[in-house]
Design a protein around this motif. Sequence first.
Motif, PDB file in Angstrom:
ATOM      1  N   LYS A   5       0.860  -1.192   0.000  1.00  0.00           N
ATOM      2  CA  LYS A   5       0.000   0.000   0.000  1.00  0.00           C
ATOM      3  C   LYS A   5       0.888   1.232   0.000  1.00  0.00           C
ATOM      4  O   LYS A   5       1.948   1.242   0.624  1.00  0.00           O
ATOM      5  CB  LYS A   5      -0.898   0.018   1.237  1.00  0.00           C
ATOM      6  N   TRP A   6       0.431   2.258  -0.690  1.00  0.00           N
ATOM      7  CA  TRP A   6       1.200   3.491  -0.790  1.00  0.00           C
ATOM      8  C   TRP A   6       0.253   4.671  -0.766  1.00  0.00           C
ATOM      9  O   TRP A   6      -0.695   4.736  -1.548  1.00  0.00           O
ATOM     10  CB  TRP A   6       2.002   3.481  -2.085  1.00  0.00           C
ATOM     11  N   ARG A   7       0.499   5.595   0.140  1.00  0.00           N
ATOM     12  CA  ARG A   7      -0.270   6.843   0.187  1.00  0.00           C
ATOM     13  C   ARG A   7       0.450   7.844  -0.708  1.00  0.00           C
ATOM     14  O   ARG A   7       1.406   8.501  -0.288  1.00  0.00           O
ATOM     15  CB  ARG A   7      -0.393   7.342   1.616  1.00  0.00           C
ATOM     16  N   VAL A   8       0.002   7.947  -1.935  1.00  0.00           N
ATOM     17  CA  VAL A   8       0.651   8.786  -2.939  1.00  0.00           C
ATOM     18  C   VAL A   8       0.487  10.258  -2.600  1.00  0.00           C
ATOM     19  O   VAL A   8       1.428  11.039  -2.716  1.00  0.00           O
ATOM     20  CB  VAL A   8       0.069   8.488  -4.339  1.00  0.00           C
ATOM     21  N   ALA A   9      -0.697  10.629  -2.161  1.00  0.00           N
ATOM     22  CA  ALA A   9      -1.007  12.005  -1.760  1.00  0.00           C
ATOM     23  C   ALA A   9      -2.107  11.928  -0.702  1.00  0.00           C
ATOM     24  O   ALA A   9      -2.651  10.856  -0.441  1.00  0.00           O
ATOM     25  CB  ALA A   9      -1.474  12.816  -2.969  1.00  0.00           C
ATOM     26  N   ASP A  10      -2.425  13.063  -0.098  1.00  0.00           N
ATOM     27  CA  ASP A  10      -3.479  13.073   0.916  1.00  0.00           C
ATOM     28  C   ASP A  10      -4.802  12.564   0.365  1.00  0.00           C
ATOM     29  O   ASP A  10      -5.617  12.015   1.088  1.00  0.00           O
ATOM     30  CB  ASP A  10      -3.679  14.489   1.469  1.00  0.00           C
ATOM     31  N   ALA A  48      -3.388 -10.592 -10.168  1.00  0.00           N
ATOM     32  CA  ALA A  48      -2.766  -9.332  -9.753  1.00  0.00           C
ATOM     33  C   ALA A  48      -3.831  -8.238  -9.783  1.00  0.00           C
ATOM     34  O   ALA A  48      -4.647  -8.190 -10.702  1.00  0.00           O
ATOM     35  CB  ALA A  48      -1.613  -8.975 -10.679  1.00  0.00           C
ATOM     36  N   THR A  49      -3.819  -7.392  -8.772  1.00  0.00           N
ATOM     37  CA  THR A  49      -4.804  -6.315  -8.665  1.00  0.00           C
ATOM     38  C   THR A  49      -4.084  -5.022  -8.292  1.00  0.00           C
ATOM     39  O   THR A  49      -3.219  -5.016  -7.418  1.00  0.00           O
ATOM     40  CB  THR A  49      -5.857  -6.630  -7.583  1.00  0.00           C
ATOM     41  N   ILE A  50      -4.466  -3.952  -8.967  1.00  0.00           N
ATOM     42  CA  ILE A  50      -4.021  -2.602  -8.593  1.00  0.00           C
ATOM     43  C   ILE A  50      -5.277  -1.788  -8.322  1.00  0.00           C
ATOM     44  O   ILE A  50      -6.194  -1.750  -9.140  1.00  0.00           O
ATOM     45  CB  ILE A  50      -3.182  -1.941  -9.701  1.00  0.00           C
ATOM     46  N   ARG A  51      -5.301  -1.144  -7.164  1.00  0.00           N
ATOM     47  CA  ARG A  51      -6.485  -0.377  -6.759  1.00  0.00           C
ATOM     48  C   ARG A  51      -6.068   1.042  -6.401  1.00  0.00           C
ATOM     49  O   ARG A  51      -5.134   1.244  -5.614  1.00  0.00           O
ATOM     50  CB  ARG A  51      -7.137  -1.053  -5.565  1.00  0.00           C
ATOM     51  N   SER A  52      -6.774   2.008  -6.969  1.00  0.00           N
ATOM     52  CA  SER A  52      -6.559   3.418  -6.657  1.00  0.00           C
ATOM     53  C   SER A  52      -7.801   3.956  -5.976  1.00  0.00           C
ATOM     54  O   SER A  52      -8.901   3.879  -6.534  1.00  0.00           O
ATOM     55  CB  SER A  52      -6.302   4.232  -7.922  1.00  0.00           C
ATOM     56  N   ASP A  53      -7.631   4.489  -4.775  1.00  0.00           N
ATOM     57  CA  ASP A  53      -8.723   5.122  -4.041  1.00  0.00           C
ATOM     58  C   ASP A  53      -8.476   6.626  -4.025  1.00  0.00           C
ATOM     59  O   ASP A  53      -7.416   7.075  -3.582  1.00  0.00           O
ATOM     60  CB  ASP A  53      -8.784   4.597  -2.609  1.00  0.00           C
ATOM     61  N   PHE A  54      -9.464   7.369  -4.503  1.00  0.00           N
ATOM     62  CA  PHE A  54      -9.355   8.823  -4.589  1.00  0.00           C
ATOM     63  C   PHE A  54     -10.394   9.465  -3.684  1.00  0.00           C
ATOM     64  O   PHE A  54     -11.553   9.069  -3.686  1.00  0.00           O
ATOM     65  CB  PHE A  54      -9.604   9.307  -6.021  1.00  0.00           C
ATOM     66  N   SER A  55      -9.983  10.471  -2.911  1.00  0.00           N
ATOM     67  CA  SER A  55     -10.899  11.291  -2.121  1.00  0.00           C
ATOM     68  C   SER A  55     -10.767  12.716  -2.634  1.00  0.00           C
ATOM     69  O   SER A  55      -9.884  13.464  -2.209  1.00  0.00           O
ATOM     70  CB  SER A  55     -10.556  11.226  -0.636  1.00  0.00           C
ATOM     71  N   PHE A  56     -11.614  13.064  -3.579  1.00  0.00           N
ATOM     72  CA  PHE A  56     -11.542  14.389  -4.188  1.00  0.00           C
ATOM     73  C   PHE A  56     -12.007  15.470  -3.228  1.00  0.00           C
ATOM     74  O   PHE A  56     -11.571  16.613  -3.316  1.00  0.00           O
ATOM     75  CB  PHE A  56     -12.367  14.423  -5.475  1.00  0.00           C
ATOM     76  N   SER A  57     -12.896  15.104  -2.321  1.00  0.00           N
ATOM     77  CA  SER A  57     -13.371  15.981  -1.248  1.00  0.00           C
ATOM     78  C   SER A  57     -13.940  15.055  -0.180  1.00  0.00           C
ATOM     79  O   SER A  57     -14.070  13.853  -0.408  1.00  0.00           O
ATOM     80  CB  SER A  57     -14.444  16.948  -1.781  1.00  0.00           C
ATOM     81  N   PRO A  58     -14.314  15.591   0.975  1.00  0.00           N
ATOM     82  CA  PRO A  58     -14.920  14.708   1.981  1.00  0.00           C
ATOM     83  C   PRO A  58     -16.218  14.052   1.497  1.00  0.00           C
ATOM     84  O   PRO A  58     -16.637  13.029   2.034  1.00  0.00           O
ATOM     85  CB  PRO A  58     -15.202  15.649   3.156  1.00  0.00           C
ATOM     86  N   ASP A  59     -16.826  14.611   0.454  1.00  0.00           N
ATOM     87  CA  ASP A  59     -18.106  14.099  -0.023  1.00  0.00           C
ATOM     88  C   ASP A  59     -18.039  13.369  -1.362  1.00  0.00           C
ATOM     89  O   ASP A  59     -19.034  12.791  -1.791  1.00  0.00           O
ATOM     90  CB  ASP A  59     -19.104  15.256  -0.152  1.00  0.00           C
ATOM     91  N   LEU A  60     -16.891  13.390  -2.041  1.00  0.00           N
ATOM     92  CA  LEU A  60     -16.781  12.765  -3.357  1.00  0.00           C
ATOM     93  C   LEU A  60     -15.565  11.840  -3.405  1.00  0.00           C
ATOM     94  O   LEU A  60     -14.435  12.292  -3.237  1.00  0.00           O
ATOM     95  CB  LEU A  60     -16.666  13.828  -4.453  1.00  0.00           C
ATOM     96  N   MET A  61     -15.834  10.547  -3.632  1.00  0.00           N
ATOM     97  CA  MET A  61     -14.771   9.551  -3.656  1.00  0.00           C
ATOM     98  C   MET A  61     -14.909   8.661  -4.885  1.00  0.00           C
ATOM     99  O   MET A  61     -16.004   8.514  -5.429  1.00  0.00           O
ATOM    100  CB  MET A  61     -14.826   8.689  -2.401  1.00  0.00           C
ATOM    101  N   ALA A  62     -13.788   8.074  -5.294  1.00  0.00           N
ATOM    102  CA  ALA A  62     -13.783   7.146  -6.425  1.00  0.00           C
ATOM    103  C   ALA A  62     -12.776   6.036  -6.159  1.00  0.00           C
ATOM    104  O   ALA A  62     -11.779   6.245  -5.471  1.00  0.00           O
ATOM    105  CB  ALA A  62     -13.424   7.881  -7.716  1.00  0.00           C
ATOM    106  N   THR A  63     -13.067   4.870  -6.711  1.00  0.00           N
ATOM    107  CA  THR A  63     -12.147   3.740  -6.654  1.00  0.00           C
ATOM    108  C   THR A  63     -12.036   3.148  -8.048  1.00  0.00           C
ATOM    109  O   THR A  63     -13.051   2.850  -8.678  1.00  0.00           O
ATOM    110  CB  THR A  63     -12.649   2.658  -5.679  1.00  0.00           C
ATOM    111  N   LEU A  64     -10.807   3.004  -8.519  1.00  0.00           N
ATOM    112  CA  LEU A  64     -10.529   2.388  -9.808  1.00  0.00           C
ATOM    113  C   LEU A  64      -9.728   1.118  -9.537  1.00  0.00           C
ATOM    114  O   LEU A  64      -8.664   1.175  -8.923  1.00  0.00           O
ATOM    115  CB  LEU A  64      -9.739   3.337 -10.706  1.00  0.00           C
TER     116      LEU A  64
END
Length: 136
Positions: A5-10, A48-64
């Motif tokens: 796991k890697w925290r790329v950015a906040d 093999a799996t790569i997962r990206s979790d994005f928190s664009f704001s406290p109310d908007l999130m995405a997972t690829l």
Amino acid sequence: EGSIKWRVADWWNLSAFGEVKDLNFEDIGFDSTGLFQSFQGLSPNYQATIRSDFSFSPDLMATLTTRRVGQLVGSETDGYTDVDLRLLYRVSRQVELGILAENLVEASRQEFTSTLYPAPFGAVERRVSASVGFRF
């Protein structure tokens, strides 16, 4: 198997998982019944799996999620690559709206082939679903 796991950015977390299996049952000398061979084709030789979790704001999130699954050893089922996308929007503390798009690479793919008995191929089709969540 392994994962990282890697925290790329906040606002962005990246994780990866992989496993490799040796599913060659032919080297087992004590199986005169053929039982071990009947399990071939039930599990892929690698995943093999790569997962990206994005928190664009406290109310908007995405997972690829991108997944690569190897061929089912001893089966006619080929390996495949899959991509899923999930979007979640919090309208309030009590209400969430979600959209999930699955199997974006292919319109349909074969999931498995039965090696134990004759049966139709299992297929997974592309799909999009929506959800509404309530918390109380």
